[in-house]
Scaffold this active site. Structure first.
Site, PDB file in Angstrom:
ATOM      1  N   ASN A   1       2.056  14.580  -1.808  1.00  0.00           N
ATOM      2  CA  ASN A   1       3.246  13.942  -1.243  1.00  0.00           C
ATOM      3  C   ASN A   1       4.139  13.406  -2.359  1.00  0.00           C
ATOM      4  OD1 ASN A   1       1.977  14.392   1.233  1.00  0.00           O
ATOM      5  ND2 ASN A   1       1.195  12.303   1.368  1.00  0.00           N
TER       6      ASN A   1
ATOM      7  N   ASP B   1       3.041   6.788  -1.214  1.00  0.00           N
ATOM      8  CA  ASP B   1       3.195   7.981  -2.052  1.00  0.00           C
ATOM      9  C   ASP B   1       4.667   8.210  -2.416  1.00  0.00           C
ATOM     10  OD1 ASP B   1       0.493   8.236  -1.381  1.00  0.00           O
ATOM     11  OD2 ASP B   1       0.924   9.647   0.241  1.00  0.00           O
TER      12      ASP B   1
END
Length: 308
Positions: free
Chosen positions: A33, A262
């Protein structure tokens, strides 16, 4: 002009999300991600964003590789196993956007990307990059021998001038014991140049009762740049001996908090790697994460990305 070369180490899995009564399938994983959002945020300068992991030879793995290529991610360092498959996880999200996960990953191909690799080979493969990024999950999924190889390789790369960025991402179920996790996190932090720490994870791992304890301990490992993520509360940024709190922009409707941390890490690193100051980087990180949590799934559509 800057030329950012960063390798991100970790695991991508098949993602199953139940939405409007139907099961949707995608892909996700903490460092993957971050790689996607980082690549998008670095589009204005020359860059090489590479993902380092293990995949199989199955249709899911092929689809992952195709998706990464579509994002412009370098896949030269992805190893392909003839016998292993990628892991899988499902996400169930409540009315406030908080999610619960269920995983099938105990024998995933990503666990074996380093198996049998000599340290000199690892260093040679990664010596092209000026930044290496990994997470607590990147460490936790590896067998002990592979983890030792990785640490030795990272130490050698650091001696060569490579910068190391680490996101704590502590997942208790992936570790044999808290003692093992503590030891590995300590070893990693001693090598780290930029620490991106989620305070909830630090509490779970170390038993911290306040953010000052987290900051003090991380400083003792010699980390020169520390960011402590605290959800809706301001993040703390420590750099050059000064600690600042950076406010979070309000979000009207939280849909799904998957990849919030993330994407924050991606926003922060992208700004720093382009010469931005830490406070500027934290603001950019909040902006990106705030956008991501207003959409379902780990990776939002390209056209939904916030303006730089």
């Amino acid at each position: 002009m800057l030329n950012v070369r960063i390798a991100l180490i970790g695991e991508c899995m098949v993602e199953l999300i139940k939405q409007d009564g139907e099961m949707m399938q995608g892909f996700g994983g903490d460092t993957l991600n971050t790689a996607v959002y980082l690549k998008r945020r670095l589009s204005g300068i020359p860059n090489d964003v590479a993902y380092v992991t293990g995949l199989g030879r199955d249709p899911f793995s092929d689809e992952m590789m195709a998706a990464w290529h579509a994002e412009g991610i370098n896949t030269d360092l992805v190893s392909r196993s003839q016998s292993k498959l990628p892991g899988m996880y499902s996400v169930h999200t409540d009315e406030e956007g908080e999610r619960a996960f269920h995983y099938w990953r105990s024998d995933s191909a990503a666990r074996y990307w380093l198996e049998g690799m000599d340290i000199s080979v690892l260093v040679e493969k990664l010596s092209h990059f000026n930044v290496i990024y990994l997470s607590g999950i990147s460490l936790a999924i590896l067998p002990t021998k592979s983890r030792e190889t990785l640490f030795e390789g990272l130490a050698a790369l650091k001696e060569q001038g490579c910068k190391l960025a680490f996101d704590n991402n502590f997942r208790p179920r992936l570790w044999a014991s808290r003692a093992e996790a503590n030891a590995c996190h300590q070893q990693m932090l001693a090598l780290t140049d930029i620490a991106l720490l989620t305070f909830d994870d630090e509490q779970a791992l170390w038993g911290d009762t306040d953010v000052e304890s987290t900051l003090s301990r991380t400083q003792q490992f010699g980390v020169p740049e520390i960011v402590i993520k605290r959800g809706k509360a301001p993040c703390l940024v420590y750099f050059d001996g000064v600690t600042d709190a950076v406010e979070v922009e309000p979000v009207s409707k939280v849909v799904d908090t998957t990849a919030a941390g993330d994407s924050f890490s991606a926003g922060y690193l992208a700004k720093r790697l382009q010469g931005g100051l830490p406070i500027e980087a934290a603001k950019a990180a909040h902006s990106l994460a705030g956008c991501v949590i207003q959409h379902p799934g780990a990776i939002i559509p390209q056209n939904a990305m916030p303006k730089v």
